[in-house]
Write a protein that holds these residues in place. Structure first.
Motif, PDB file in Angstrom:
ATOM      1  N   ARG A   1      41.625  58.700  52.243  1.00 45.14           N
ATOM      2  CA  ARG A   1      40.252  58.634  51.713  1.00 45.14           C
ATOM      3  C   ARG A   1      40.252  58.778  50.193  1.00 45.14           C
ATOM      4  NH1 ARG A   1      39.128  61.581  56.564  1.00 45.14           N
ATOM      5  NH2 ARG A   1      39.463  63.531  55.461  1.00 45.14           N
ATOM      6  N   GLY A   2      41.096  59.646  49.667  1.00 45.22           N
ATOM      7  CA  GLY A   2      41.191  59.826  48.219  1.00 45.22           C
ATOM      8  C   GLY A   2      41.672  58.565  47.522  1.00 45.22           C
ATOM      9  N   GLN A   3      42.684  57.919  48.083  1.00 43.99           N
ATOM     10  CA  GLN A   3      43.192  56.678  47.500  1.00 43.99           C
ATOM     11  C   GLN A   3      42.130  55.591  47.550  1.00 43.99           C
ATOM     12  OE1 GLN A   3      46.701  56.145  49.896  1.00 43.99           O
ATOM     13  NE2 GLN A   3      47.990  57.293  48.471  1.00 43.99           N
ATOM     14  N   SER A   4      41.384  55.542  48.647  1.00 48.05           N
ATOM     15  CA  SER A   4      40.314  54.558  48.774  1.00 48.05           C
ATOM     16  C   SER A   4      39.219  54.812  47.732  1.00 48.05           C
ATOM     17  CB  SER A   4      39.736  54.605  50.183  1.00 48.05           C
ATOM     18  OG  SER A   4      38.638  53.764  50.301  1.00 48.05           O
ATOM     19  N   ALA A   5      38.879  56.078  47.525  1.00 47.91           N
ATOM     20  CA  ALA A   5      37.852  56.425  46.534  1.00 47.91           C
ATOM     21  C   ALA A   5      38.314  56.069  45.128  1.00 47.91           C
ATOM     22  CB  ALA A   5      37.519  57.912  46.619  1.00 47.91           C
ATOM     23  N   HIS A   6      39.572  56.346  44.807  1.00 48.77           N
ATOM     24  CA  HIS A   6      40.091  55.988  43.482  1.00 48.77           C
ATOM     25  C   HIS A   6      40.052  54.482  43.256  1.00 48.77           C
ATOM     26  CE1 HIS A   6      41.356  59.825  41.885  1.00 48.77           C
ATOM     27  NE2 HIS A   6      41.892  60.146  43.051  1.00 48.77           N
ATOM     28  N   ALA A   7      40.401  53.719  44.276  1.00 47.27           N
ATOM     29  CA  ALA A   7      40.365  52.257  44.159  1.00 47.27           C
ATOM     30  C   ALA A   7      38.935  51.771  43.942  1.00 47.27           C
ATOM     31  CB  ALA A   7      40.971  51.618  45.409  1.00 47.27           C
ATOM     32  N   HIS A   8      37.977  52.386  44.659  1.00 50.20           N
ATOM     33  CA  HIS A   8      36.573  51.991  44.514  1.00 50.20           C
ATOM     34  C   HIS A   8      36.060  52.300  43.097  1.00 50.20           C
ATOM     35  CE1 HIS A   8      32.444  51.191  45.676  1.00 50.20           C
ATOM     36  NE2 HIS A   8      32.109  52.352  45.140  1.00 50.20           N
ATOM     37  N   ILE A   9      36.387  53.468  42.587  1.00 47.92           N
ATOM     38  CA  ILE A   9      35.942  53.853  41.244  1.00 47.92           C
ATOM     39  C   ILE A   9      36.573  52.944  40.195  1.00 47.92           C
ATOM     40  CG2 ILE A   9      36.123  55.681  39.508  1.00 47.92           C
ATOM     41  CD1 ILE A   9      35.787  57.667  41.888  1.00 47.92           C
ATOM     42  N   GLU A  10      37.858  52.635  40.359  1.00 48.46           N
ATOM     43  CA  GLU A  10      38.535  51.736  39.421  1.00 48.46           C
ATOM     44  C   GLU A  10      37.860  50.370  39.395  1.00 48.46           C
ATOM     45  OE1 GLU A  10      41.095  50.768  36.456  1.00 48.46           O
ATOM     46  OE2 GLU A  10      40.930  52.731  37.404  1.00 48.46           O
ATOM     47  N   LYS A  11      37.447  49.892  40.569  1.00 47.09           N
ATOM     48  CA  LYS A  11      36.754  48.607  40.667  1.00 47.09           C
ATOM     49  C   LYS A  11      35.410  48.664  39.927  1.00 47.09           C
ATOM     50  CE  LYS A  11      34.424  46.023  44.112  1.00 47.09           C
ATOM     51  NZ  LYS A  11      33.993  46.066  45.478  1.00 47.09           N
ATOM     52  N   GLU A  12      34.683  49.767  40.071  1.00 44.47           N
ATOM     53  CA  GLU A  12      33.396  49.896  39.376  1.00 44.47           C
ATOM     54  C   GLU A  12      33.573  49.961  37.864  1.00 44.47           C
ATOM     55  OE1 GLU A  12      30.550  52.681  40.688  1.00 44.47           O
ATOM     56  OE2 GLU A  12      30.482  51.873  42.712  1.00 44.47           O
ATOM     57  N   VAL A  13      34.611  50.649  37.393  1.00 46.09           N
ATOM     58  CA  VAL A  13      34.873  50.719  35.951  1.00 46.09           C
ATOM     59  C   VAL A  13      35.250  49.340  35.424  1.00 46.09           C
ATOM     60  CG1 VAL A  13      36.440  51.681  34.210  1.00 46.09           C
ATOM     61  CG2 VAL A  13      35.454  53.177  35.951  1.00 46.09           C
ATOM     62  N   ASP A  14      36.073  48.597  36.180  1.00 49.44           N
ATOM     63  CA  ASP A  14      36.428  47.232  35.775  1.00 49.44           C
ATOM     64  C   ASP A  14      35.185  46.349  35.677  1.00 49.44           C
ATOM     65  OD1 ASP A  14      39.122  47.842  35.672  1.00 49.44           O
ATOM     66  OD2 ASP A  14      39.558  47.048  37.680  1.00 49.44           O
ATOM     67  N   GLU A  15      34.288  46.483  36.652  1.00 53.45           N
ATOM     68  CA  GLU A  15      33.054  45.701  36.654  1.00 53.45           C
ATOM     69  C   GLU A  15      32.183  46.055  35.441  1.00 53.45           C
ATOM     70  OE1 GLU A  15      29.128  45.293  39.478  1.00 53.45           O
ATOM     71  OE2 GLU A  15      31.060  45.679  40.429  1.00 53.45           O
ATOM     72  N   LEU A  16      32.100  47.333  35.111  1.00 55.91           N
ATOM     73  CA  LEU A  16      31.328  47.766  33.944  1.00 55.91           C
ATOM     74  C   LEU A  16      31.898  47.155  32.666  1.00 55.91           C
ATOM     75  CD1 LEU A  16      29.210  49.622  32.542  1.00 55.91           C
ATOM     76  CD2 LEU A  16      31.010  51.345  32.467  1.00 55.91           C
ATOM     77  N   CYS A  17      33.225  47.220  32.503  1.00 53.39           N
ATOM     78  CA  CYS A  17      33.850  46.652  31.306  1.00 53.39           C
ATOM     79  C   CYS A  17      33.611  45.145  31.224  1.00 53.39           C
ATOM     80  CB  CYS A  17      35.345  46.962  31.291  1.00 53.39           C
ATOM     81  SG  CYS A  17      35.714  48.710  31.037  1.00 53.39           S
ATOM     82  N   MET A  18      33.661  44.463  32.369  1.00 53.05           N
ATOM     83  CA  MET A  18      33.412  43.028  32.403  1.00 53.05           C
ATOM     84  C   MET A  18      31.970  42.716  31.965  1.00 53.05           C
ATOM     85  SD  MET A  18      33.586  40.434  35.625  1.00 53.05           S
ATOM     86  CE  MET A  18      32.067  41.094  36.281  1.00 53.05           C
ATOM     87  N   ILE A  19      31.016  43.522  32.414  1.00 53.48           N
ATOM     88  CA  ILE A  19      29.620  43.303  32.039  1.00 53.48           C
ATOM     89  C   ILE A  19      29.424  43.549  30.545  1.00 53.48           C
ATOM     90  CG2 ILE A  19      27.275  44.211  32.313  1.00 53.48           C
ATOM     91  CD1 ILE A  19      27.978  44.615  35.287  1.00 53.48           C
ATOM     92  N   ILE A  20      30.034  44.600  30.021  1.00 55.34           N
ATOM     93  CA  ILE A  20      29.925  44.880  28.582  1.00 55.34           C
ATOM     94  C   ILE A  20      30.491  43.711  27.783  1.00 55.34           C
ATOM     95  CG2 ILE A  20      30.745  46.355  26.703  1.00 55.34           C
ATOM     96  CD1 ILE A  20      30.586  48.719  28.671  1.00 55.34           C
TER      97      ILE A  20
END
Length: 164
Positions: free
Chosen positions: A81-100
């Motif tokens: 579950r921890g690894q899954s959560a880290h992957a999800h957060i990393e994806k959201e940060v990547d999406e934020l950087c892409m939008i910026i």
């Protein structure tokens, strides 16, 4: 913990004569007793490692600073579950950087940047947790901005810069 299914319990054994079969451990009291005892022994072994059990005898205690301190057991569901959560957060940060990068402008240093106000207006249709993702991205060294927390309207002119 592995539970025995009815099909596994109904294994056939051949008698001395070779042609008569019977179901082993299916309906006999002895078979039910053995299955129950196996389950009870497995459960007791599990409880020895359960941190919430009062029957904890074999729990490994780590000292602060040791390897393994503050981390889940290798291969456990908690680790998954921890690894899954880290992957999800990393994806959201990547999406934020892409939008910026897509709505921002390039600064003098060649890095994409955008003001918080326009980013908030754009990102609110995607997610309602922009400030949390911004703080996480800054913690991981992916973006920078002035101040500790950004507030809508008050900090609309604060510049957010992508560092990568």
């Amino acid at each position: 913990m592995k539970y025995t299914t009815k099909n596994e319990m109904e294994k056939k054994e051949t008698s001395d004569e070779g042609n008569v079969t019977k179901k082993a451990h299916c309906n006999t009291v002895e078979g039910l007793k053995e299955n129950w005892q196996k389950w009870a022994n497995d459960h007791c072994e599990y409880q020895k490692h359960n941190p919430f059990s009062s029957n904890r005898t074999m729990t490994v205690q780590f000292q602060k600073g040791e390897e393994g301190y503050g981390t889940p057991r290798e291969g456990s569901r908690t680790q998954q579950r921890g690894q899954s959560a880290h992957a999800h957060i990393e994806k959201e940060v990547d999406e934020l950087c892409m939008i910026i990068k897509s709505i921002g402008e390039t600064g003098e240093d060649g890095k994409p940047r955008v003001a918080f106000g326009p980013l908030f207006e754009r990102y609110v249709t995607i997610s309602n947790k922009l400030v949390g993702v911004l703080l996480t991205a800054r913690k991981h060294g992916r973006i920078s901005f002035e101040g500790e927390m950004l507030w809508q309207r008050r900090d609309d002119d604060v510049i957010i810069t992508v560092l990568e």
